[in-house]
Design a protein around this motif. Structure first.
Motif, PDB file in Angstrom:
ATOM      1  N   VAL A  95       4.829   6.386   4.904  1.00  0.00           N
ATOM      2  CA  VAL A  95       4.733   5.290   5.918  1.00  0.00           C
ATOM      3  C   VAL A  95       4.184   5.876   7.327  1.00  0.00           C
ATOM      4  CG1 VAL A  95       5.981   3.798   7.331  1.00  0.00           C
ATOM      5  CG2 VAL A  95       6.446   3.576   4.844  1.00  0.00           C
ATOM      6  N   ALA A  96       4.698   7.192   7.618  1.00  0.00           N
ATOM      7  CA  ALA A  96       4.356   7.786   8.945  1.00  0.00           C
ATOM      8  C   ALA A  96       2.774   8.348   8.813  1.00  0.00           C
ATOM      9  CB  ALA A  96       5.325   8.736   9.223  1.00  0.00           C
ATOM     10  N   GLN A  97       2.567   8.998   7.557  1.00  0.00           N
ATOM     11  CA  GLN A  97       1.370   9.372   7.424  1.00  0.00           C
ATOM     12  C   GLN A  97       0.292   8.691   7.369  1.00  0.00           C
ATOM     13  OE1 GLN A  97       1.900  11.817   3.682  1.00  0.00           O
ATOM     14  NE2 GLN A  97       2.388  13.454   4.708  1.00  0.00           N
ATOM     15  N   LEU A  98       0.640   7.343   6.889  1.00  0.00           N
ATOM     16  CA  LEU A  98      -0.557   6.145   6.933  1.00  0.00           C
ATOM     17  C   LEU A  98      -0.624   5.615   8.285  1.00  0.00           C
ATOM     18  CD1 LEU A  98       0.374   4.452   3.441  1.00  0.00           C
ATOM     19  CD2 LEU A  98      -1.641   5.762   4.145  1.00  0.00           C
ATOM     20  N   GLY A  99       0.354   5.783   9.315  1.00  0.00           N
ATOM     21  CA  GLY A  99       0.195   5.426  10.520  1.00  0.00           C
ATOM     22  C   GLY A  99       0.632   4.034  10.813  1.00  0.00           C
ATOM     23  N   LEU A 104       0.662  -1.166  -0.185  1.00  0.00           N
ATOM     24  CA  LEU A 104       0.199  -0.179   0.128  1.00  0.00           C
ATOM     25  C   LEU A 104       0.839   1.226   0.118  1.00  0.00           C
ATOM     26  CD1 LEU A 104      -2.763   1.522   0.207  1.00  0.00           C
ATOM     27  CD2 LEU A 104      -2.730   1.097   2.662  1.00  0.00           C
ATOM     28  N   ALA A 105       2.129   1.316   0.901  1.00  0.00           N
ATOM     29  CA  ALA A 105       2.556   2.466   0.861  1.00  0.00           C
ATOM     30  C   ALA A 105       3.356   2.741  -0.600  1.00  0.00           C
ATOM     31  CB  ALA A 105       3.905   2.059   2.237  1.00  0.00           C
ATOM     32  N   SER A 106       3.998   1.664  -0.959  1.00  0.00           N
ATOM     33  CA  SER A 106       4.727   1.734  -2.051  1.00  0.00           C
ATOM     34  C   SER A 106       3.475   2.144  -3.212  1.00  0.00           C
ATOM     35  CB  SER A 106       5.142   0.423  -2.566  1.00  0.00           C
ATOM     36  OG  SER A 106       6.006  -0.237  -1.796  1.00  0.00           O
ATOM     37  N   ARG A 107       2.534   1.819  -3.223  1.00  0.00           N
ATOM     38  CA  ARG A 107       1.324   2.438  -4.521  1.00  0.00           C
ATOM     39  C   ARG A 107       1.121   3.587  -4.074  1.00  0.00           C
ATOM     40  NH1 ARG A 107      -1.883  -2.010  -4.003  1.00  0.00           N
ATOM     41  NH2 ARG A 107      -3.234  -0.972  -2.335  1.00  0.00           N
ATOM     42  N   GLU A 108       1.102   4.197  -2.830  1.00  0.00           N
ATOM     43  CA  GLU A 108       0.802   5.486  -2.702  1.00  0.00           C
ATOM     44  C   GLU A 108       2.340   6.368  -3.170  1.00  0.00           C
ATOM     45  OE1 GLU A 108      -1.707   7.294  -1.242  1.00  0.00           O
ATOM     46  OE2 GLU A 108      -2.594   5.552  -1.778  1.00  0.00           O
ATOM     47  N   GLU A 109       3.312   5.877  -2.979  1.00  0.00           N
ATOM     48  CA  GLU A 109       4.645   6.422  -3.303  1.00  0.00           C
ATOM     49  C   GLU A 109       4.604   6.759  -4.871  1.00  0.00           C
ATOM     50  OE1 GLU A 109       9.242   6.026  -2.786  1.00  0.00           O
ATOM     51  OE2 GLU A 109       8.199   4.318  -2.854  1.00  0.00           O
ATOM     52  N   HIS A 110       4.181   5.681  -5.596  1.00  0.00           N
ATOM     53  CA  HIS A 110       4.065   5.791  -7.065  1.00  0.00           C
ATOM     54  C   HIS A 110       3.143   6.696  -7.544  1.00  0.00           C
ATOM     55  CE1 HIS A 110       7.269   2.890  -7.635  1.00  0.00           C
ATOM     56  NE2 HIS A 110       6.481   1.663  -7.189  1.00  0.00           N
ATOM     57  N   ARG A 111       2.068   6.678  -6.955  1.00  0.00           N
ATOM     58  CA  ARG A 111       0.792   7.485  -7.319  1.00  0.00           C
ATOM     59  C   ARG A 111       0.805   8.924  -7.015  1.00  0.00           C
ATOM     60  NH1 ARG A 111      -3.027   5.208  -4.536  1.00  0.00           N
ATOM     61  NH2 ARG A 111      -3.698   3.651  -6.113  1.00  0.00           N
ATOM     62  N   HIS A 112       1.568   9.454  -5.811  1.00  0.00           N
ATOM     63  CA  HIS A 112       1.608  10.937  -5.410  1.00  0.00           C
ATOM     64  C   HIS A 112       3.200  11.186  -5.377  1.00  0.00           C
ATOM     65  CE1 HIS A 112      -2.417  10.786  -4.350  1.00  0.00           C
ATOM     66  NE2 HIS A 112      -2.474   9.599  -3.699  1.00  0.00           N
ATOM     67  N   GLY A 113       4.162  10.429  -5.423  1.00  0.00           N
ATOM     68  CA  GLY A 113       5.416  10.684  -5.486  1.00  0.00           C
ATOM     69  C   GLY A 113       5.929  11.016  -3.660  1.00  0.00           C
TER      70      GLY A 113
END
Length: 578
Positions: free
Chosen positions: A54-58, A38-47
């Motif tokens: 990881v910290a923002q997702l808690g 999930l964190a990797s997907r968010e990194e690719h999507r939003h940069g």
């Protein structure tokens, strides 16, 4: 004839590839494979930074993440709340550069500048800081939220609180009488009334950075007094001139979306602000008094506390027993205590233990204090009919496994909660009673059927919060036995050497000798012996006797053990429990 030797090709052993940061976090058990994906997907999507995502997702608390990064980078991890910043080094690096790099300059020794970085692997940030400051950079690691807090605290781009108050008073002297509508309209415009907005923002920011739980704006005859509650005790913060009282009150009401023209009745509202790059929720209450409206603001900072039983102060044996109870498939688990005793925080810690991918978890809260992954959280809104009882009826149609009811307030909620447990759900809730045994008579008085309670109620955890001795000025008391004798307190059994400590007072604890709070607990686990007393509606002393027979420690006894461990004082314990 020349013999030709055939030389076999040189075999190149491939270098082992270094694991990515995410893979390292998974390998150490700080992340799961699902969370990494999930964190990797968010990194690719939003940069952006993987660490920040990881910290923002808690998924990992900021402190644990900073400690992990420090170990991996070979740097020291520091707690910026305890570090004394040398303000002379702030001129070496502009605030804009610090924000861009996620850095906070701390100190300088010769040509070496010590800087706290959220990402110690960010070589670009280190190069930038080195070029701007002209110094060699020594990196230490700290959570990003703490770095942003320090930047707001030390890089004061605007006026100080006192200067902001002076500006407001100067403006008021130049103003002529204007209609109420015009004043209220001006208060909503940030540009036209910046000094008042700055005063309120500075008061709130300072309270949050000091880890206060409440801010009191108290009108008096000749001034408005501002006090903040830290570790359960109110401290004087600042005096606001009477001429500013109306403007400050109005600004707080605007933040909470309250009716500005109504000053005769109490009002409640909520606000969300950004402090140090993180979202902080405020619960605002106004009450008319003889000298004006009294405003009390509760600070709900989701990042202000790491949710686990060790931080809450549970002793190992009680923690193991409580963990066993909350992992049962169905039943009711209650946490009792007065307002402000940390009941909701304990339940959040329990939810964090049991809310997994395999179960469906829901909450009903007023307000939602912590956002949690894998948990559907619902805000109770009584003005539109979404009460705890109405919400609980709706949740039971959502195929839940685990339900948290923020507070058991009425008969219908209590009855629904018990029936939900009997139909195979695990229910957590809070109840206002003085101790754990008092929860059973309270539920019976609320109308819960006596024949249903023994089969549904699993355990009751009673708790209070006591102040912790400040670690920076803690000193051992020479004659611990004399202290127990003077206060007529029985020392705990099984301790070879009796020891007690106290705080002597220092700048870090505002000379109080205490810093932070910890829980004292008593856990009453029900068994078959409780059935007959509940059916005949026995009083709380009967349940206390049964629990003690099974080895339950009272809250006071739990606190005495913590006092002998140097966590709190006997005097503080007596203040809270007697």
């Amino acid at each position: 004839m020349t013999r030709t030797e055939i030389i076999p090709p040189f075999e190149i052993n491939p270098m082992p590839q270094r694991k990515s940061l995410g893979e390292q976090l998974v390998a150490t058990g700080l992340l799961t494979e699902v969370q990494l994906e999930l964190a990797s997907r968010e990194e690719h999507r939003h940069g952006g930074s993987f660490i920040r995502i990881v910290a923002q997702l808690g998924f990992i608390s900021p402190d644990i993440l900073a400690e992990f990064l420090g170990r991996q980078a070979g740097t020291k991890s520091v707690n910026l709340n305890l570090v004394l910043v040398d303000q002379s080094v702030l001129a070496l690096v502009p605030q804009e550069v610090c924000r861009m790099c996620g850095a906070m300059p701390l100190s300088r020794q010769n040509d070496t500048l010590t800087v706290a970085l959220a990402d110690p692997f960010d070589v670009t940030a280190v190069d930038t800081l080195q070029q701007v400051s002209g110094c060699t950079i020594e990196v230490v690691t700290a959570p990003e939220c703490d770095i942003l807090n320090c930047l707001e605290l030390y890089y004061t781009s605007g006026d100080t609180l006192g200067e902001s108050i002076e500006k407001v008073l100067d403006e008021k002297e130049r103003q002529t009488a204007v209609p109420l509508d015009e004043i209220l309209g001006r208060m909503t415009n940030k540009d036209e009334d910046a000094p008042v907005i700055r005063v309120v923002r500075q008061i709130i920011t300072r309270a949050i950075n000091n880890r206060a739980s409440d801010i009191h704006f108290e009108p008096e005859e000749r001034l408005m007094r501002v006090r903040t509650r830290m570790d359960g005790v109110l401290y004087q913060d600042v005096f606001i001139p009477k001429a500013m009282q109306s403007a400050v009150t109005t600004r707080m009401k605007i933040l909470a979306d309250l009716d500005l023209a109504e000053t005769r009745v109490p009002q409640d509202g909520r606000a969300t602000i950004i402090v140090g790059g993180r979202q902080v929720n405020l619960r605002v209450s106004s009450l008319p008094t003889s000298h004006g409206e009294n405003i009390v603001t509760r600070i709900l900072d989701p990042s202000g506390q790491m949710l686990n039983f060790k931080v809450l102060g549970m002793l190992p044996d009680l923690e193991a027993e409580f963990r066993k109870v909350i992992n049962l498939p169905y039943g009711v688990v209650l946490v009792t205590g007065p307002t402000g005793s940390g009941k909701s925080t304990t339940l959040y810690a329990a939810l964090q233990e049991v809310a997994t991918m395999e179960v469906s978890t829901f909450t009903l809260e007023d307000p939602i204090e912590y956002r949690m992954p894998l948990v559907r959280q619902t805000q109770v809104k009584e003005d539109i009919g979404l009460t705890f009882s109405a919400g609980l009826r709706a949740l039971l149609r959502q195929d839940p496994d685990i339900i948290l009811v923020g507070e058991t307030r009425d008969t219908e909620t209590a009855q629904l909660m018990v029936r939900a447990a009997l139909t195979g759900h695990l229910v957590f809730s809070t109840l206002h009673t003085n101790d754990a045994p008092g929860a059973i008579p309270r539920l019976l008085d609320m109308g819960v059927d006596a024949f249903l309670l023994p089969a549904s109620l699993l355990a009751v955890l009673g708790q209070r919060l006591v102040r912790k001795i400040c670690p920076d000025c803690r000193a051992e008391i020479p004659d611990a036995e004399a202290v127990f004798a003077k206060l007529k307190v029985a020392p705990p059994a099984g301790i070879p050497k009796l020891q007690l400590w106290r705080g002597t007072g220092c700048a870090n604890c505002k000379n109080s000798g205490y810093k932070g709070r910890i829980g004292i607990h008593e856990l009453m686990v029900l068994d078959d012996r409780f059935h007959d007393p509940i059916i005949r509606r026995a009083g709380a002393p009967e349940y206390l006797r049964l629990a003690r027979e099974k080895g339950m420690r009272t809250m006071f006894e739990d606190g005495v053990i913590k006092a002998t461990q140097g966590l709190t004082t006997i005097e503080e314990l007596l203040l809270v429990t007697r």
